[in-house]
Structure formats: structure tokens, C-alpha cells
Design an enzyme around this catalytic site. Sequence first.
Site, mmCIF file in Angstrom:
data_model
loop_
_atom_site.group_PDB
_atom_site.id
_atom_site.type_symbol
_atom_site.label_atom_id
_atom_site.label_comp_id
_atom_site.label_asym_id
_atom_site.label_seq_id
_atom_site.Cartn_x
_atom_site.Cartn_y
_atom_site.Cartn_z
ATOM 1 N N GLY A 96 0.831 -1.200 0.000
ATOM 2 C CA GLY A 96 0.000 0.000 0.000
ATOM 3 C C GLY A 96 0.863 1.247 0.000
ATOM 4 O O GLY A 96 1.897 1.297 0.683
ATOM 5 N N LYS A 97 0.441 2.234 -0.765
ATOM 6 C CA LYS A 97 1.152 3.529 -0.765
ATOM 7 C C LYS A 97 0.436 4.395 0.273
ATOM 8 O O LYS A 97 -0.507 5.127 -0.036
ATOM 9 C CB LYS A 97 1.118 4.154 -2.160
ATOM 10 C CG LYS A 97 2.100 5.299 -2.359
ATOM 11 C CD LYS A 97 2.143 5.710 -3.820
ATOM 12 C CE LYS A 97 3.047 6.907 -4.056
ATOM 13 N NZ LYS A 97 4.477 6.602 -3.826
ATOM 14 N N VAL A 98 0.890 4.261 1.509
ATOM 15 C CA VAL A 98 0.177 4.786 2.674
ATOM 16 C C VAL A 98 0.893 6.017 3.218
ATOM 17 O O VAL A 98 2.127 6.039 3.320
ATOM 18 C CB VAL A 98 0.066 3.696 3.765
ATOM 19 C CG1 VAL A 98 -0.706 4.214 4.970
ATOM 20 C CG2 VAL A 98 -0.608 2.440 3.198
#
Length: 306
Positions: free
Chosen positions: A157-159
Amino acid sequence: MVDKVSKVWLDGKLIDWDQANVHILTHTLHYGLGVFEGIRCYETHDGKSAIFRLNEHIRRLFDSAKICTMPMPFTQEEVVEACLETVRANQMKACYLRPLAFLGDGAMGLGAVNPTRVAVVVWHWGAYLGEEGLQKGIRAKVSSFTRPGINMLMAKGKVVGHYVNSVLAKREALAAGYQEAILLDAQGRVSEASGENVWMVRDGVVYTPSYGGSILGGITRDSILHILRNDLGLTVVERDIARDELYIAEEIFLCGTAAEVTPVREVDDRRVGEGARGPITKKIQDRYFEVVRGIKPTRPEWLSYV
């Protein structure tokens, strides 16, 4: 500094830049649970504007939201159109796009579930690591910070909150006189740079850390894999890479939406190859810019014309 543009897309409508504000109790501001993308729009060779791999980026945005259990109030198609609409509204030929999904204000605390809000912002952004870096390469250092393991934070995830790790590594590198940091994972294997995937060349073979590790599955990384295998006919291997393999690599380069394809001329005060952009890196770089500017598209569907 980011140059102000005219309009920002927020929660389904275009609003003035100066009106794109949120409350101080916005949940993501306090706890970091939010997801985002970085996307580039290029002016193509024929004067048109095209967003590179827009659909794949928005798919990953929604994947990241699912990983973070954040329900999205819009469809993927609606956010794709929001990106196109925002570029058009600001009359930009080339720009960087930042779609962002975040938890708004309301309840506080770690267990709070506030409504998800979605924004799209665009701005002018040149070469992330500098025009000189694209041509001559940059200096990098292996960071004292470790990339979290795949079961510590959700690596695919690009969190928003994940980037604290990257910010600290980047600041450490800059303070020490380097342009970028390269992070290892908990086992000491090469993971990725602060905001880019890492590649190295040895005996004509291109190597990069495997997707199953702690790296983010970069859209640019996927594009480079396709270019290497299908356009350039080079051998590419995805596997674990030890830190000292970087010291004896003939070429190293980084890739990412912001950094595009940037050579590394030095790692930990050890010269990489001839200390300049290597021939294979240049081939990849040249082909990448042909693709994103529509000169010789390897996959026409990768370009979403504005």
C-alpha cells in the site's frame, strides 16, 4: 516551493486553490492513515498532453485504500476522470498529479472511522533529483534506517504514514551531503530508496529486488520491467540483493514517477562503474522518455490523453 495553480478537485468538485482546506482535527493529519499516488502528465511529441499509466495508478490507490480498510466514496472511473478534469481545469501541458484519500474530521482516536475524503492536486514539478542528476547521476548512501518488514507495515500500500520512514532516511542522506538514501530491509537486503525502486547492472544483466519483499510495487518499476524485456531484449532478474553487491555493480539506477530514471554514480563513497551514467542505464532512460512522451509507445493504453 509548489507553484499555486487555479483549481483543486475535492470531494467531487473543483474548487479554488485557496479554498482547499481541511479542519485541524482531520484524522489522517494526526494518525497517518491515508493513501495517495504520484502520477506524471507529459507533453507528448505532438504537443498533446497525456497522463502516464493513469488507470494503473488509480487502481493502486484503491488497492491501498482496501488494504487500509478505507471505503472509497467514488469509483475508480470517477477518480480517473477527476484527474483528467483537474489537469484540464488548470490548463497544464505537463504536471505532477497527487490523488489523495484521507480520513476527515469527526471522531478522534485510533479506532475512529471517519468518512473518507478524496482530493486531486496538480502542480509543476521538474526532475525530482535534479536535471544534472538525470544526466550525470547522483550520490546515494545506505541509510541507518531500516525499511519495515512486510508484516510490520503493509508494504504494497502507498500509505501516508509509511513515508515517515522515508522522510527520516532522506533527511539523514541530505544532511550528510548525498542526494538520496537507499534502505535495507530487516534482514540486511537491499529494499528501495526513500521514494524509488533500485536497480543494478552486472555483466550486462539487470537486477532488482523482488516484488515479494518489502518494496512498493512501483508503476514505473513495472514499466521498466516491460521495457527491459520487450523493447530492449535485456535479461532482468528479480531477486534478493546484498548491500555489498551495490558496491561492485557496474551501473545502478533508481526509478519512480517523480525520479523517472535516475542514475546513481556513487554509493557510500564508492564509485559506481565509471562514476557516470552507464550505457545500459542510458538506453533504459532514453526508451522510457520515448514511451512517456508518445514518441514510440510500447503500450498505447499507458497514455491517457487529456
